[in-house]
Design a protein around this motif. Sequence first.
Motif, mmCIF file in Angstrom:
data_model
loop_
_atom_site.group_PDB
_atom_site.id
_atom_site.type_symbol
_atom_site.label_atom_id
_atom_site.label_comp_id
_atom_site.label_asym_id
_atom_site.label_seq_id
_atom_site.Cartn_x
_atom_site.Cartn_y
_atom_site.Cartn_z
ATOM 1 N N GLN A 1 2.761 14.932 6.089
ATOM 2 C CA GLN A 1 1.991 14.807 7.678
ATOM 3 C C GLN A 1 1.356 13.094 6.976
ATOM 4 N N LEU A 2 0.902 13.046 5.307
ATOM 5 C CA LEU A 2 0.474 12.089 4.912
ATOM 6 C C LEU A 2 2.160 10.707 5.174
ATOM 7 N N ARG A 3 3.517 11.372 4.204
ATOM 8 C CA ARG A 3 4.265 10.847 4.312
ATOM 9 C C ARG A 3 4.502 10.076 6.086
ATOM 10 N N ARG A 4 5.031 11.057 6.987
ATOM 11 C CA ARG A 4 5.309 10.712 8.665
ATOM 12 C C ARG A 4 3.811 9.489 8.464
ATOM 13 N N CYS A 5 2.440 9.802 8.515
ATOM 14 C CA CYS A 5 1.491 9.195 8.834
ATOM 15 C C CYS A 5 1.349 7.916 7.832
ATOM 16 N N SER A 6 1.961 7.649 7.034
ATOM 17 C CA SER A 6 1.628 6.485 6.442
ATOM 18 C C SER A 6 3.124 5.916 6.606
ATOM 19 N N ASN A 7 3.756 5.888 6.858
ATOM 20 C CA ASN A 7 5.324 5.259 7.358
ATOM 21 C C ASN A 7 5.331 4.839 8.331
ATOM 22 N N SER A 8 4.237 4.936 9.042
ATOM 23 C CA SER A 8 4.492 5.180 10.545
ATOM 24 C C SER A 8 3.637 4.346 11.495
ATOM 25 N N VAL A 9 2.410 3.835 9.958
ATOM 26 C CA VAL A 9 1.763 2.625 10.180
ATOM 27 C C VAL A 9 2.400 1.116 9.904
ATOM 28 N N ALA A 10 3.030 1.170 9.135
ATOM 29 C CA ALA A 10 4.271 0.318 8.472
ATOM 30 C C ALA A 10 5.167 0.117 9.937
ATOM 31 N N LEU B 1 -5.841 11.916 3.075
ATOM 32 C CA LEU B 1 -6.064 11.248 1.761
ATOM 33 C C LEU B 1 -7.127 11.475 1.372
ATOM 34 N N GLU B 2 -7.917 12.066 2.402
ATOM 35 C CA GLU B 2 -9.506 12.699 2.461
ATOM 36 C C GLU B 2 -10.046 13.882 2.089
ATOM 37 N N VAL B 3 -9.008 14.720 2.954
ATOM 38 C CA VAL B 3 -8.205 16.179 2.783
ATOM 39 C C VAL B 3 -8.341 15.830 1.478
ATOM 40 N N ALA B 4 -6.751 15.257 0.763
ATOM 41 C CA ALA B 4 -6.349 15.869 -0.443
ATOM 42 C C ALA B 4 -7.290 15.846 -1.737
ATOM 43 N N VAL B 5 -8.697 15.095 -1.224
ATOM 44 C CA VAL B 5 -9.345 14.728 -2.469
ATOM 45 C C VAL B 5 -10.216 16.080 -2.677
ATOM 46 N N VAL B 6 -10.669 16.422 -0.591
ATOM 47 C CA VAL B 6 -11.829 17.448 -0.771
ATOM 48 C C VAL B 6 -10.926 18.896 -1.660
ATOM 49 N N CYS B 7 -10.245 19.157 -1.559
ATOM 50 C CA CYS B 7 -8.880 20.240 -1.481
ATOM 51 C C CYS B 7 -8.487 20.362 -3.178
ATOM 52 N N ASN B 8 -9.318 18.651 -4.188
ATOM 53 C CA ASN B 8 -9.143 18.703 -5.637
ATOM 54 C C ASN B 8 -7.326 18.725 -5.257
ATOM 55 N N THR C 1 0.418 -1.013 -0.050
ATOM 56 C CA THR C 1 -0.128 -0.101 0.193
ATOM 57 C C THR C 1 0.838 1.720 -0.099
ATOM 58 N N LEU C 2 2.002 1.428 0.676
ATOM 59 C CA LEU C 2 3.098 2.568 0.633
ATOM 60 C C LEU C 2 3.488 2.659 -0.826
ATOM 61 N N LYS C 3 3.554 0.866 -1.309
ATOM 62 C CA LYS C 3 4.174 1.859 -2.700
ATOM 63 C C LYS C 3 3.216 2.222 -4.072
ATOM 64 N N GLN C 4 2.185 2.037 -3.447
ATOM 65 C CA GLN C 4 1.142 2.061 -4.500
ATOM 66 C C GLN C 4 0.430 3.767 -4.091
ATOM 67 N N LEU C 5 0.791 3.889 -2.859
ATOM 68 C CA LEU C 5 0.650 5.206 -2.204
ATOM 69 C C LEU C 5 1.874 6.392 -3.091
ATOM 70 N N GLN C 6 2.698 6.150 -2.981
ATOM 71 C CA GLN C 6 3.483 6.653 -3.809
ATOM 72 C C GLN C 6 3.358 8.386 -4.975
ATOM 73 N N PRO C 7 3.159 8.109 -6.180
ATOM 74 C CA PRO C 7 2.580 9.116 -7.095
ATOM 75 C C PRO C 7 1.705 9.675 -6.212
ATOM 76 N N THR C 8 0.514 9.047 -5.790
ATOM 77 C CA THR C 8 -0.412 10.299 -4.946
ATOM 78 C C THR C 8 0.265 11.139 -4.008
ATOM 79 N N LEU C 9 1.231 10.597 -3.317
ATOM 80 C CA LEU C 9 1.761 11.408 -2.183
ATOM 81 C C LEU C 9 2.759 12.152 -2.545
ATOM 82 N N ARG C 10 3.056 12.145 -4.084
ATOM 83 C CA ARG C 10 4.284 12.774 -4.481
ATOM 84 C C ARG C 10 3.392 14.638 -5.332
ATOM 85 N N ARG C 11 1.795 13.964 -5.306
ATOM 86 C CA ARG C 11 1.139 15.033 -6.429
ATOM 87 C C ARG C 11 0.608 15.603 -5.393
ATOM 88 N N ILE C 12 0.629 15.356 -3.749
ATOM 89 C CA ILE C 12 0.166 16.082 -3.169
ATOM 90 C C ILE C 12 1.022 16.549 -2.619
#
Length: 105
Positions: free
Chosen positions: A32-41, A73-80, A11-22
Amino acid sequence: MLRIYQVVLDTLKQLQPTLRRIEIRDRDLGRQLRRCSNSVALNLAEGMYSRGSNRAARYHSALGSARETLGCLEVAVVCNYVQQDPSLHDQLDRVVATLVKLVAA
């Protein structure tokens, strides 16, 4: 090793392109997304080799970070900044559901 750990890494690997766009649109949200997603693992990995209340605490932290990842991710979607990725959302839901079971056990 817990089977969900590999799902988290995938999931972290799949998240990387989205994270870079954000990060391009909102550097703070991206960090914040990078920190919390890494923290899961990281918390999940630590919990797998902990005992007793330490194990439960690490799984609980991983759960909180997984939910925070979804929130970012939900905030990023709401903010377009990005469009919702149903596959990524489903993977994170699976992680959250598994962590809920681990915390409740």
